[in-house]
Design a protein around this motif. Structure first.
Motif, PDB file in Angstrom:
ATOM      1  N   GLN A  26       0.642  -1.266   0.052  1.00 30.43           N
ATOM      2  CA  GLN A  26       0.071   0.093  -0.067  1.00 30.43           C
ATOM      3  C   GLN A  26       0.841   1.163   0.018  1.00 30.43           C
ATOM      4  O   GLN A  26       0.394   2.457  -0.080  1.00 30.43           O
ATOM      5  CB  GLN A  26      -0.932  -0.012   1.202  1.00 30.43           C
ATOM      6  N   THR A  27       2.028   1.082   0.181  1.00 24.50           N
ATOM      7  CA  THR A  27       3.185   2.267  -0.050  1.00 24.50           C
ATOM      8  C   THR A  27       4.377   1.830  -0.582  1.00 24.50           C
ATOM      9  O   THR A  27       4.532   0.788  -0.621  1.00 24.50           O
ATOM     10  CB  THR A  27       3.481   2.677   1.360  1.00 24.50           C
ATOM     11  N   PRO A  28       4.797   2.549  -1.166  1.00 24.40           N
ATOM     12  CA  PRO A  28       6.231   2.400  -1.942  1.00 24.40           C
ATOM     13  C   PRO A  28       7.359   1.628  -0.859  1.00 24.40           C
ATOM     14  O   PRO A  28       8.071   0.692  -1.212  1.00 24.40           O
ATOM     15  CB  PRO A  28       7.024   3.652  -2.508  1.00 24.40           C
ATOM     16  N   SER A  29       7.238   2.255   0.380  1.00 25.04           N
ATOM     17  CA  SER A  29       8.233   1.605   1.292  1.00 25.04           C
ATOM     18  C   SER A  29       7.644  -0.007   1.676  1.00 25.04           C
ATOM     19  O   SER A  29       8.735  -0.702   2.009  1.00 25.04           O
ATOM     20  CB  SER A  29       8.213   2.541   2.613  1.00 25.04           C
ATOM     21  N   GLU A  30       6.419  -0.195   1.644  1.00 19.88           N
ATOM     22  CA  GLU A  30       6.178  -1.586   1.914  1.00 19.88           C
ATOM     23  C   GLU A  30       6.293  -2.329   0.879  1.00 19.88           C
ATOM     24  O   GLU A  30       6.566  -3.517   0.994  1.00 19.88           O
ATOM     25  CB  GLU A  30       4.296  -1.495   1.919  1.00 19.88           C
TER      26      GLU A  30
END
Length: 137
Positions: A26-30
């Protein structure tokens, strides 16, 4: 008795052939976290879920590319020799709607490190790599 045995065998067959339900970042970091997780587990199928069907993976400074999810999965296998782990840190993340431009530092401890340039897109309920340039060429 035969009916019970048939039901049990059918159930076991269903679970044996069921596809693994991979998370959608759900995020680029994830996405980076899942990449590391699948990489450490040598889960090529999981890694493949993080790339768009039309994604490209930059192989070298000459601009050679792995095109498409299947070719990218084959290229990633070469990085997974022995017991390896990968650590990724997004150092610069810029999001515009459903598209993100990322610069990240990564390291395979005691083996290799680099600075990646990536383009990700939010599609089908999660972030996916569109362009992965792991060495920032």
């Amino acid at each position: 008795m035969k009916a019970v045995l048939l039901v049990v065998l059918s159930t076991l067959s269903f679970f044996a052939n069921a596809a693994i339900d991979y998370e959608k970042p759900q995020t680029p970091s994830e996405l980076h976290q899942l990449f590391s997780k699948y990489f450490v587990n040598k889960d090529i199928a999981g890694l493949g879920t993080l790339f768009h069907e039309d994604a490209v993976f930059v192989l070298d400074a000459e601009g050679n590319l792995a095109r498409g999810k299947e070719a990218i999965k084959q290229s990633l296998k070469g990085y997974m020799q022995g017991d390896v782990e990968i650590v990724t840190h997004g150092t610069s993340i810029h999001i515009n709607g459903d598209t993100a431009l990322i610069r990240s530092d990564w390291e395979i401890p005691n083996v290799q490190s680099g600075m990646a340039l990536e383009v990700m897109k939010y599609t089908d309920g999660g972030w996916l790599y569109i362009i992965d340039n792991p060495n920032g060429f």
